[in-house]
Design an enzyme around this catalytic site. Structure first.
Site, PDB file in Angstrom:
ATOM      1  N   THR A 246      -9.511   1.466   6.771  1.00  0.00           N
ATOM      2  CA  THR A 246      -8.866   0.177   7.071  1.00  0.00           C
ATOM      3  C   THR A 246      -7.367   0.344   7.266  1.00  0.00           C
ATOM      4  O   THR A 246      -6.642  -0.651   7.317  1.00  0.00           O
ATOM      5  CB  THR A 246      -9.132  -0.828   5.937  1.00  0.00           C
ATOM      6  OG1 THR A 246      -8.781  -0.229   4.676  1.00  0.00           O
ATOM      7  CG2 THR A 246     -10.579  -1.248   5.902  1.00  0.00           C
TER       8      THR A 246
ATOM      9  N   ASN B 205      -5.574   8.285   2.172  1.00  0.00           N
ATOM     10  CA  ASN B 205      -5.987   7.514   3.340  1.00  0.00           C
ATOM     11  C   ASN B 205      -6.358   8.396   4.528  1.00  0.00           C
ATOM     12  O   ASN B 205      -7.479   8.359   5.009  1.00  0.00           O
ATOM     13  CB  ASN B 205      -4.881   6.549   3.770  1.00  0.00           C
ATOM     14  CG  ASN B 205      -4.958   5.220   3.059  1.00  0.00           C
ATOM     15  OD1 ASN B 205      -5.915   4.926   2.362  1.00  0.00           O
ATOM     16  ND2 ASN B 205      -3.935   4.405   3.229  1.00  0.00           N
TER      17      ASN B 205
ATOM     18  N   ASP C 129      -2.559  11.403  22.046  1.00  0.00           N
ATOM     19  CA  ASP C 129      -1.380  11.184  21.215  1.00  0.00           C
ATOM     20  C   ASP C 129      -1.546  11.835  19.853  1.00  0.00           C
ATOM     21  O   ASP C 129      -0.564  12.048  19.138  1.00  0.00           O
ATOM     22  CB  ASP C 129      -1.128   9.688  21.017  1.00  0.00           C
ATOM     23  CG  ASP C 129      -0.564   9.024  22.267  1.00  0.00           C
ATOM     24  OD1 ASP C 129      -0.271   9.758  23.238  1.00  0.00           O
ATOM     25  OD2 ASP C 129      -0.416   7.790  22.290  1.00  0.00           O
TER      26      ASP C 129
ATOM     27  N   ASP D  12       0.820  -1.204   0.000  1.00  0.00           N
ATOM     28  CA  ASP D  12       0.000   0.000   0.000  1.00  0.00           C
ATOM     29  C   ASP D  12       0.857   1.259   0.000  1.00  0.00           C
ATOM     30  O   ASP D  12       0.465   2.290  -0.559  1.00  0.00           O
ATOM     31  CB  ASP D  12      -0.933   0.002   1.212  1.00  0.00           C
ATOM     32  CG  ASP D  12      -2.132  -0.920   1.020  1.00  0.00           C
ATOM     33  OD1 ASP D  12      -2.339  -1.386  -0.117  1.00  0.00           O
ATOM     34  OD2 ASP D  12      -2.851  -1.184   2.008  1.00  0.00           O
ATOM     35  N   GLY D  13       2.033   1.202   0.625  1.00  0.00           N
ATOM     36  CA  GLY D  13       2.917   2.356   0.623  1.00  0.00           C
ATOM     37  C   GLY D  13       3.363   2.726  -0.779  1.00  0.00           C
ATOM     38  O   GLY D  13       3.440   3.916  -1.128  1.00  0.00           O
TER      39      GLY D  13
ATOM     40  N   ARG E 176       5.113  12.763  25.861  1.00  0.00           N
ATOM     41  CA  ARG E 176       4.106  13.751  26.218  1.00  0.00           C
ATOM     42  C   ARG E 176       2.868  13.622  25.351  1.00  0.00           C
ATOM     43  O   ARG E 176       2.904  13.041  24.270  1.00  0.00           O
ATOM     44  CB  ARG E 176       4.684  15.170  26.062  1.00  0.00           C
ATOM     45  CG  ARG E 176       5.934  15.448  26.877  1.00  0.00           C
ATOM     46  CD  ARG E 176       5.644  15.499  28.361  1.00  0.00           C
ATOM     47  NE  ARG E 176       4.805  16.624  28.718  1.00  0.00           N
ATOM     48  CZ  ARG E 176       5.266  17.833  29.003  1.00  0.00           C
ATOM     49  NH1 ARG E 176       6.561  18.083  28.951  1.00  0.00           N
ATOM     50  NH2 ARG E 176       4.441  18.804  29.336  1.00  0.00           N
TER      51      ARG E 176
ATOM     52  N   PHE F 279      -8.219   2.435  11.396  1.00  0.00           N
ATOM     53  CA  PHE F 279      -8.622   1.107  11.863  1.00  0.00           C
ATOM     54  C   PHE F 279      -7.775   0.685  13.057  1.00  0.00           C
ATOM     55  O   PHE F 279      -8.289   0.182  14.060  1.00  0.00           O
ATOM     56  CB  PHE F 279      -8.493   0.106  10.716  1.00  0.00           C
ATOM     57  CG  PHE F 279      -8.790  -1.319  11.092  1.00  0.00           C
ATOM     58  CD1 PHE F 279     -10.092  -1.777  11.138  1.00  0.00           C
ATOM     59  CD2 PHE F 279      -7.766  -2.204  11.402  1.00  0.00           C
ATOM     60  CE1 PHE F 279     -10.379  -3.098  11.485  1.00  0.00           C
ATOM     61  CE2 PHE F 279      -8.037  -3.516  11.745  1.00  0.00           C
ATOM     62  CZ  PHE F 279      -9.345  -3.965  11.795  1.00  0.00           C
TER      63      PHE F 279
END
Length: 337
Positions: free
Chosen positions: A189, A148, A178, A74-75, A159, A193
């Protein structure tokens, strides 16, 4: 680029031997069929591309191409989308990665896939994208897009980042967290996800907002209209501002530095788009996310026989996540009553 016949761009994960070998196969099969093949100049050293035209790895690479064939995970497909989107060229992926949710086929079906493409046996579907703008005191400091997701993440591992989230111009909540993920159905997905967000079928038009490890009573994933505008504001409690600079997509971002004391780490954050392009965010920055004006096109081999797109995606979920469906009693043509 001068070609008058069918033209296709081949993009591969050149760091994987399997992808290099598959790319060579695809190039040979396409050129033998009389298709003009392009490869980008940065991939040429790793590929055997006799008969292919070498083009710069920029917005013009896919201009006029019928398809962009992607060999990798996918990258790699997200990288190829940066070439295909401005040209309006459809992408089709052969999964040589892990889950490969965006890919259409697996390596064992490579020959058949190329044959289908040569025969024009594919359909094209649009996928929503996101347009994102980051501002500081009303001044634009970054503008980009994502297929995406767009994420605002803390800069310091130890932190949290303090944010106020907004939907359609109205504040909704404040989170110490975060980060925050804003995603498309396609990205539901992916990172969203993993963060506990819902799976959204691709044909559903919606925007998602998913908090990352938020310390708050109300910190649930949100699904809003595709016409909505989502915003994330970094809470600035004061302190000296350290200028932030947009980082190069392929390089680690610089540490903000100056001769003056910097802001608390809890006020610093990073803007990520599809895990590829990122920008440092100063305290008090405002990030706005809305539906992208330009979609990404994906070529699909499935669904040509009349199967609804939702059923095809359901089958993909079962296959990719190895979901247990033993005991299902449904049959094609049954009403379900």
């Amino acid at each position: 680029m001068g070609e008058s016949k069918r033209t296709m761009l081949v993009v591969a994960h050149t760091g994987r031997e399997s992808a290099r070998h598959s790319a060579t196969q695809v190039i040979e099969r396409l050129t033998a069929a009389g298709v003009a093949v392009r490869v980008t100049e940065d991939e040429v050293p790793a590929l055997e591309c006799v008969g292919a035209t070498v083009v710069p790895a920029g917005p013009e690479a896919a201009q006029g191409a019928e398809l962009v064939i992607v060999l990798g995970g996918d990258g790699t497909l997200l990288r190829a989308a940066e070439l295909a989107r401005p040209a309006g060229a459809p992408l089709i992926g052969v999964n040589l990665g892990h889950v490969g949710f965006l890919a259409e086929t697996e390596p064992d079906g490579l020959t058949q896939t190329v044959d289908h493409l040569l025969a024009g046996e594919y359909r094209v579907e649009e996928r929503m994208t996101l347009d994102v703008v980051a501002r500081e005191n009303g001044t634009q400091i970054a503008r980009t897009w994502a297929l995406n997701e767009v994420t605002v993440e803390k800069a310091a591992r130890e932190r949290m980042v303090e944010v106020v989230i907004e939907v359609d111009g109205r504040p909704l909540s404040r989170w110490g967290c975060d980060g925050v993920v804003c995603a498309t159905p396609t990205g539901s997905t992916a990172y969203a996800f993993s963060a506990g967000g819902p799976v959204v079928w691709p044909e559903v038009e919606a925007l998602l907002m998913v908090p990352l490890a938020a310390h708050a009573l109300f910190a649930r994933p949100l699904v809003v209209s595709p016409r909505s505008v989502l915003a994330v504001e970094l809470v600035h409690e004061g302190g000296e501002r350290v200028p932030a600079e947009a980082a190069h997509p392929d390089e680690p971002g610089p540490e903000a530095s100056s001769g003056e004391p910097g802001p608390p780490e809890s006020e610093r954050a990073v803007l990520w788009c599809d895990g590829r392009r990122w920008y440092d965010l100063p305290p008090g920055a405002r990030i706005e996310v809305r539906r992208g004006e330009m979609p990404v096109l994906l070529a699909r081999l499935g669904g040509l026989g009349g199967q609804p797109a939702g059923g095809e995606f359901t089958d993909r979920l079962v296959a990719k996540f190895d979901l247990p469906v033993t005991g299902w009693r449904g049959r094609p043509g049954r009403s379900g009553r």
